[in-house]
Design an enzyme around this catalytic site. Structure first.
Site, PDB file in Angstrom:
ATOM      1  N   LYS A 167       8.325  11.955  85.606  1.00 46.81           N
ATOM      2  CA  LYS A 167       7.496  10.897  85.563  1.00 46.81           C
ATOM      3  C   LYS A 167       8.011   9.922  85.857  1.00 46.81           C
ATOM      4  CE  LYS A 167       4.417   8.636  82.167  1.00 46.81           C
ATOM      5  NZ  LYS A 167       4.186   8.540  80.630  1.00 46.81           N
ATOM      6  N   SER A 241      -0.718   9.022  79.800  1.00 45.33           N
ATOM      7  CA  SER A 241      -0.445   8.685  80.945  1.00 45.33           C
ATOM      8  C   SER A 241       0.689   9.376  82.110  1.00 45.33           C
ATOM      9  CB  SER A 241       0.492   7.359  80.504  1.00 45.33           C
ATOM     10  OG  SER A 241       1.591   7.570  80.028  1.00 45.33           O
ATOM     11  N   SER A 265       0.418  10.918  75.359  1.00 48.55           N
ATOM     12  CA  SER A 265       0.735  10.927  77.041  1.00 48.55           C
ATOM     13  C   SER A 265       1.347  12.101  77.540  1.00 48.55           C
ATOM     14  CB  SER A 265       1.527   9.567  77.484  1.00 48.55           C
ATOM     15  OG  SER A 265       0.892   8.450  77.416  1.00 48.55           O
TER      16      SER A 265
END
Length: 557
Positions: A167, A241, A265
């Protein structure tokens, strides 16, 4: 306490109306508008709720049961992969290990194939929007080094030559860590602990994955780097996210990725994309090299194709690094009892009104998963309902206050650089009072203490991961997106408590809805008992038929 959830009545807002609303929040008249907004959402009852004798400090997390079978991280990872079914068609970590060992392919061939495939998937108007940054030549060089080690029989771990994606909230030397923004372009000079441990294990890091801007929304729409599209149906969101991190695993580009979880997330996109996501105990996996966004509720962790893949990554990533204060003092991590499918004696805590506060397909699939656990010997114990209003406002106050402070240097001068959803949430974060934050920290302590008392009578708490499967992407509102609080609530309903308390939680696939979209089951355990969650997750996984998403690639053949 009877179960109660205040319905979210806020309208969907997009386009010029959303821009006008955000501009108002940031203007001189924004304070009364913000105060009305939070009051209408139920903050007054929370502000008046006593926290008793709880101080504004996190309640000390108990150390958990000691390891019955102490092993090194590399041995634990190998053990998890050795437990994988040999005949599976899925390209798991175990499939990579076997393919390399048997000479069916090699890391260089895999790297070339994946580099070309990602080029195709990320090209033009049909882009899937999964990556923010890549360096294909670096991937190829790392693959060549891995292939040389494998030829000599000197694999660094079961992840040697296995593709992984990070990420874009995690530092990787030589790459900017944008946090999903358009303005944060500083190139990291040092690897995060997570990246360093993956490199030490021989993993091939394919690049940095797209994410919701500063991780502030669970939807997965990014106005700067594009929408991350769900491989099961590209017209649907991935969740966020850690949006790209979930999608790349589901689509077969890699069996493992790294996400970060301040408010679901990891678990939300894992559920919506049909993969496994682990939010370990707070501090279990060091956050060194992860730019601080939300100190008190943030976690970094693995997302994977199967529970065994995630267990292997967890084994290699967990443990203190001497730099992350929260990670210090934790007990050794382990996979004690991991392979045991007999769940006799395991108690599943369920509040049925809470569990059933989701769409019918989600409830049905998750009940099937519970039946699989009880068929393996577990028993169900009914537990009290959570106070969702207290959990909502306690979590919202902490995470938004911390995010607003972390972004304050930039938002003072360049607020318009943020997307509209980020600007809305940052304005709310700046509006919270100092007394609100202290009040929230006291309730965090109280809620942690009370949840430990509940879990004295059960081993895990079981809920759906999300109350809905992946909603449609609001195409007409792109690139700015929309404000849709009912969807946000449906995605976050079951996940906030794990972030507030720091307890570990696992999302595992539990089947699909009538439209073929994935459903996730959440298992939340006591601090430092990730091994039990992974053990139960394996039982659910083996009782659930696997499917292949519409957008899917193969790297090994």
């Amino acid at each position: 306490m009877s179960y109660l959830r205040n319905p979210v009545k806020a309208p969907r807002v997009s386009g010029l109306a959303l821009k006008a609303f955000v501009n108002t929040l940031e203007s001189a008249v924004g304070s009364p508008v913000l105060e009305k907004l939070v009051r209408d959402s139920g903050i007054d009852r929370w502000r008046e709720l006593s926290a008793g004798d709880a101080p504004p400090l996190q309640y000390p997390l108990p150390p958990g049961a000691p390891a019955a079978e102490p092993q090194s991280p590399t041995e634990q990872a190998a053990r998890a992969i050795a437990a994988q079914p040999v005949k599976s068609e899925r390209e798991t970590v175990g499939a990579y290990v076997r393919a390399y060992r048997e000479g069916d392919t090699n890391p260089v061939a895999v790297a070339c194939r994946l580099n070309a495939t990602i080029d195709h998937l990320e090209r033009g108007a049909a882009s899937m929007g999964w990556f923010i940054a890549r360096k294909p030549d670096d991937v190829l060089r790392a693959a060549e080094d891995s292939a040389a080690r494998l030829r000599r029989g000197r694999a660094l771990s079961v992840l040697d030559g296995v593709p992984v994606v990070l990420k874009d909230e995690v530092d990787l030397a030589g790459f900017p860590t944008t946090l999903g923004t358009r303005f944060r372009n500083q190139v990291a000079s040092v690897d995060s602990t997570v990246a360093a441990r993956l490199k030490a294990a021989g993993a091939l890091i394919l690049g940095k994955a797209n994410m919701n801007e500063i991780g502030i929304n669970p939807i997965g729409l990014n106005p700067h780097h594009g929408v991350a599209r769900n491989p099961w149906n590209r017209g649907h969101i991935t969740g966020g996210s850690s949006s790209g991190s979930a999608a790349v695993v589901a689509a077969g580009l890699c069996p493992l990725s790294i996400g970060a979880d301040g408010g679901g997330s990891i678990r939300i996109p894992a559920a919506l994309c049909g993969i496994v996501g682990l939010k370990a105990t707070w501090g279990r996996i060091p956050e060194t090299g992860v730019p601080p966004l939300c100190w008190n509720v943030g976690h970094v962790g693995p997302m994977g194709l199967t529970v065994d893949d995630v267990a292997a990554a967890y084994a290699l990533l967990a443990g203190p690094d001497g730099k992350d204060l929260v990670s210090q003092g934790q007990p050794p991590h382990h996979l004690s009892g991991y392979e045991r499918a007999d769940l006799t004696g395991v108690r599943l805590g369920i509040c049925w009104p809470y569990f059933e506060d989701a769409s019918p397909d989600v409830v049905a699939r998750c009940k099937e998963a519970v039946r699989a656990l009880t068929a393996a010997g577990a028993t169900v114990v009914e537990v009290p309902a959570p106070d969702l209003n207290t959990v909502l406002w306690t979590h919202s106050c902490i995470i938004l206050s911390e995010m607003a402070e972390s972004m304050l240097p930039h938002s003072r001068e360049h607020a318009s650089d943020f997307g509209l959803d980020s600007r809305t949430n940052l304005a709310i974060g700046r509006h919270f009072r100092a007394t609100d934050l202290v009040h929230a920290l006291r309730h965090r302590h109280r809620l942690t203490r009370e949840l430990l008392a509940v879990m004295a009578g059960v081993d895990v708490l079981v809920t759906p991961s999300t109350a809905t499967t992946a909603p449609l992407i609001p195409e007409g509102t792109l690139p700015d997106g929309e404000s849709n609080l009912p969807v946000v609530d449906a995605l976050m309903r079951f996940v906030r408590e794990g972030n507030l308390t720091g307890f570990p939680a696992l999302s595992v696939p539990a089947g699909h809805d009538s439209a073929g979209l994935p459903v996730g089951l959440q298992l939340m355990g006591r601090p430092y008992e990730e091994h039990l969650l992974l053990r139960l997750g394996r039982v659910v996984e083996r009782a659930t038929s696997a499917r292949t998403p519409a957008v899917h690639v193969t790297a090994l053949r």
